[in-house]
Design an enzyme around this catalytic site. Structure first.
Site, short mmCIF file in Angstrom:
data_model
loop_
_atom_site.label_atom_id
_atom_site.label_comp_id
_atom_site.label_asym_id
_atom_site.label_seq_id
_atom_site.Cartn_x
_atom_site.Cartn_y
_atom_site.Cartn_z
N HIS A 242 6.17 11.17 1.34
CA HIS A 242 4.75 10.97 1.63
C HIS A 242 4.43 9.54 2.01
O HIS A 242 3.26 9.21 2.23
CB HIS A 242 3.92 11.36 0.41
N CYS A 243 5.44 8.65 2.09
CA CYS A 243 5.17 7.23 2.37
C CYS A 243 5.80 6.73 3.66
O CYS A 243 5.11 6.35 4.60
CB CYS A 243 5.66 6.36 1.21
N ILE A 244 7.12 6.69 3.72
CA ILE A 244 7.81 5.99 4.80
C ILE A 244 7.51 6.59 6.18
O ILE A 244 7.30 5.84 7.14
CB ILE A 244 9.34 5.96 4.55
N ASP A 247 2.94 5.97 6.27
CA ASP A 247 2.20 4.71 6.14
C ASP A 247 2.30 3.81 7.37
O ASP A 247 1.29 3.21 7.78
CB ASP A 247 2.66 3.96 4.89
#
Length: 391
Positions: A242-244, A247
């Site tokens: 859910h980040c790399i 974002d």
């Protein structure tokens, strides 16, 4: 749980009845929190979950921790963040601190959350304090956790900063003060963009080494002997979670809003998205050319080892590229029960080649190796064995 351990009484608010029921039943939905820890917190009255937003009226601190995904255009989707702010606003008590922990572009707290809350809060609530403290979490990490990972804190005014620092200093070993919420928001994007571009670099470098007949992992190990100016990253199927993968695209979108372009980041995103196709082609090259519809077993569909999280997993694109090439595909992951409407198979599934995409505990890979199944190892965890090709 970090707040509970620090002596706070905590209420968790969520939109999903099933998740709230699961948590209140003492079953943790998070790998890093044991059922025993959750049950102990519930039994002593320090924690409970609810779908009732009015419960926030009891809170002196409200943290917004909702997902901030991408929409179909791969641009920021703040619907959940807006919904959370709208949901809490009518119930916020006077002198309450509202903190955004959700990752987003600079200006999100000041331009979106603050106006929503101020327009909908009760008339009797004259003072609300606002800060940004982007979450820093690495699921499955045995060393770094909520408590020992320093937390950035940036608020809209001095009193908000004092209150936010006091809260995070109570639950973290270190709270790092920054001058504005925009600095905290931008720092979180930089942290994950740093990882994206370095993963892209090593993924591209892997293709160059493979074309030249060089083992990329030996090269990385060799470069890692330098005690300064180098940090090792490893290639893989792509980037997930859910980040790399998400974002940095908040950063590229924000750049466009300011009349700029983050060309380097956009290039890194493209390189990583090309990796699943490359892996598919590498795996199929290991199969006898006379087999028109090769059977391919994908080992590990979660985006990283040690978790069952399949959000943004690059294995989805890997599977799609294999299907385009006519492959018959099955998958196996001890931590994932169902994946995109399909069920796993056992390791005795007959296949022409296997792709180790994510190494999970509980995989008896020796069974495959002993059967002579060829494996493309994208994790660099199977070395020196016959039939194993390293990415």
């Amino acid at each position: 749980m970090a707040a509970v351990d620090a002596g706070w009484t905590v209420i968790g608010v969520d939109n999903f009845d099933s998740k709230v029921a699961q948590i209140n039943g003492g079953s943790s939905p998070v790998e890093d929190i044991s059922d025993a820890q959750l049950q102990a917190s519930i039994s002593k009255g320090a924690y409970k979950a609810t779908t009732d937003y009015s419960a926030v009226s009891q809170a002196s601190v409200i943290t917004i921790c909702v997902p901030t995904p991408l929409d179909e255009k791969r641009e920021p989707d703040l619907a959940l963040l807006r919904s959370a702010a709208t949901g809490i606003a009518p119930y916020i008590s006077n002198e309450t601190l509202v903190v955004s922990e959700s990752t987003s572009y600079p200006g999100t707290l000041r331009d979106i959350i603050v106006p929503i809350v101020n327009s909908l809060k009760p008339q009797s609530t004259s003072s609300v304090y606002y800060a940004s403290a982007p979450e820093r979490v690495n699921p499955g990490d045995p060393v770094w956790n909520q408590k020992n990972t320093p937390r950035l804190v940036g608020a809209i005014d001095e009193e908000s900063q004092i209150r936010a620092l006091a809260f995070y200093e109570s639950i973290c070993d270190a709270a790092v003060s920054v001058s504005t919420p925009e600095v905290a928001e931008a720092a979180k994007l930089l942290e994950n963009t740093f990882r994206l571009v370095n993963i892209a670099l090593v993924n591209e470098f892997t293709k160059l080494c493979a074309a030249g007949g060089i083992n990329v992992h030996e090269v990385i190990d060799a470069a890692s002997s330098k005690p300064y100016g180098f940090m090792p990253f490893r290639p893989g199927v792509g980037v997930g979670g859910h980040c790399i993968p998400v974002d940095p695209l908040y950063l590229t979108w924000w750049a466009r809003q300011n009349g700029e372009r983050a060309a380097f980041v956009e290039s890194a995103d493209s390189i990583n998205h090309a990796m699943p196709k490359y892996v598919a082609e590498r795996a199929l090259s290991m199969v006898n050319v006379n087999i028109k519809n090769p059977k391919v077993l994908i080992l590990g569909v979660a985006y990283k080892p040690g978790v069952g999280d399949v959000r943004e997993t690059p294995v989805s694109e890997l599977r799609d590229h294999l299907k385009v090439k006519g492959a018959d595909i099955a998958w196996h992951d001890p931590l994932v029960k169902v994946w995109e409407g399909s069920n796993p198979v056992d390791l005795d599934w007959d296949c022409d080649v296997a792709i180790l995409a994510t190494k999970q505990q509980g995989m008896n890979l020796e069974e495959l190796i002993n059967r002579g199944v060829q494996i493309l190892d994208c994790t660099n965890s199977l070395t020196g064995q016959a039939g194993i090709s390293s990415l």
